[in-house]
Design a protein around this motif. Structure first.
Motif, short mmCIF file in Angstrom:
data_model
loop_
_atom_site.label_atom_id
_atom_site.label_comp_id
_atom_site.label_asym_id
_atom_site.label_seq_id
_atom_site.Cartn_x
_atom_site.Cartn_y
_atom_site.Cartn_z
N ASP A 19 0.85 -1.19 0.00
CA ASP A 19 0.00 0.00 0.00
C ASP A 19 0.89 1.24 0.00
OD1 ASP A 19 0.89 0.38 2.66
OD2 ASP A 19 -0.83 -0.72 3.46
N LEU A 55 -0.54 2.27 -5.61
CA LEU A 55 -0.63 1.70 -4.27
C LEU A 55 -1.56 2.46 -3.34
CD1 LEU A 55 3.12 0.75 -3.76
CD2 LEU A 55 1.23 -0.75 -4.43
N GLU A 56 -2.03 3.61 -3.79
CA GLU A 56 -2.93 4.40 -2.95
C GLU A 56 -4.34 4.48 -3.53
OE1 GLU A 56 -0.94 8.13 -2.38
OE2 GLU A 56 0.64 7.25 -1.12
#
Length: 223
Positions: A19, A55-56
């Motif tokens: 993440d 990843l966000e």
């Protein structure tokens, strides 16, 4: 889990999802891996913003860790760039949930253990659980380890042409095409880019490869 076991991984390595906390580590490993390639044209150098976007919220990521250090990763991009629209690129009529296998890297000190292949299989399973039905990736024809790993995971070569500012790239796809229904078969040396381009434009697919002496032969079939 099977892909991980086949890679012969030891208990010192752990797997986890990635993440926003991992952006810096992923970007650093990406640049280390790119730095080991014979040509800077083989893989596009990405920025922290690129990895942060994935990843966000606009993608998925899997990582392999040794203790707390990221030593391998594989990413899936769900918000695609305009030139990655497979409906226009490959003539698909439907917009099934589609994602791009947009990057994978292994720390040079951990190569040769099957991590790249294990990650290729694991991220496909991960993506399917997230509702993705069709996957694709791009790879430079000269970057044999990259497209070989993708083909071993089940992708086929569907197109060859200039992408991303004039860089020559295969487009590999994991979709509904079934190789067992093929009615024609040809083998082409992997170095014969022009011959491959002709077959792909005529609707053939690069299904698999094999080594023959010092050469690599790509098998094309009509589907």
């Amino acid at each position: 889990m099977l892909a991980r076991e086949e890679a012969g991984l030891d208990e010192a390595l752990s797997w986890d999802t990635l993440d926003g906390r991992h952006v810096e580590a992923v970007c650093a490993l990406h640049h280390v891996a790119v730095g080991t390639l014979p040509s800077t044209d083989w893989v596009r150098r990405e920025t922290p913003d690129f990895f942060a976007d994935i990843l966000e919220g606009n993608g998925l990521g899997l990582g392999v860790f040794h203790e707390d250090r990221l030593i391998a990763y594989a990413l899936i991009q769900t918000r695609l760039e305009p030139e990655d629209d497979l409906r226009s690129l490959l003539g698909y009529a439907t917009a099934r949930p589609t994602a791009k296998l947009c990057g994978s890297a292994v720390d040079p000190a951990y190569r040769g253990r099957g991590l790249q292949q294990a990650l290729s299989r694991e991220r496909l399973a991960f993506g399917r659980k997230a509702g993705i039905e069709r996957f694709f990736a791009t790879a430079a024809p000269q970057n044999c380890p990259s497209w070989m790993s993708l083909m071993r995971a089940g992708l086929t070569i569907a197109a060859l042409g200039e992408r991303y500012g004039g860089r020559l790239r295969y487009t590999l796809v994991l979709d509904e095409v079934r190789s067992d229904r093929a009615v024609g078969r040809r083998e082409v040396d992997a170095s014969d880019v022009a011959g491959q381009a002709d077959l792909l434009r005529a609707g053939w697919r690069g299904i698999q490869y094999r080594r023959s002496g010092g050469s690599v032969l790509l098998e094309f079939r009509t589907c």
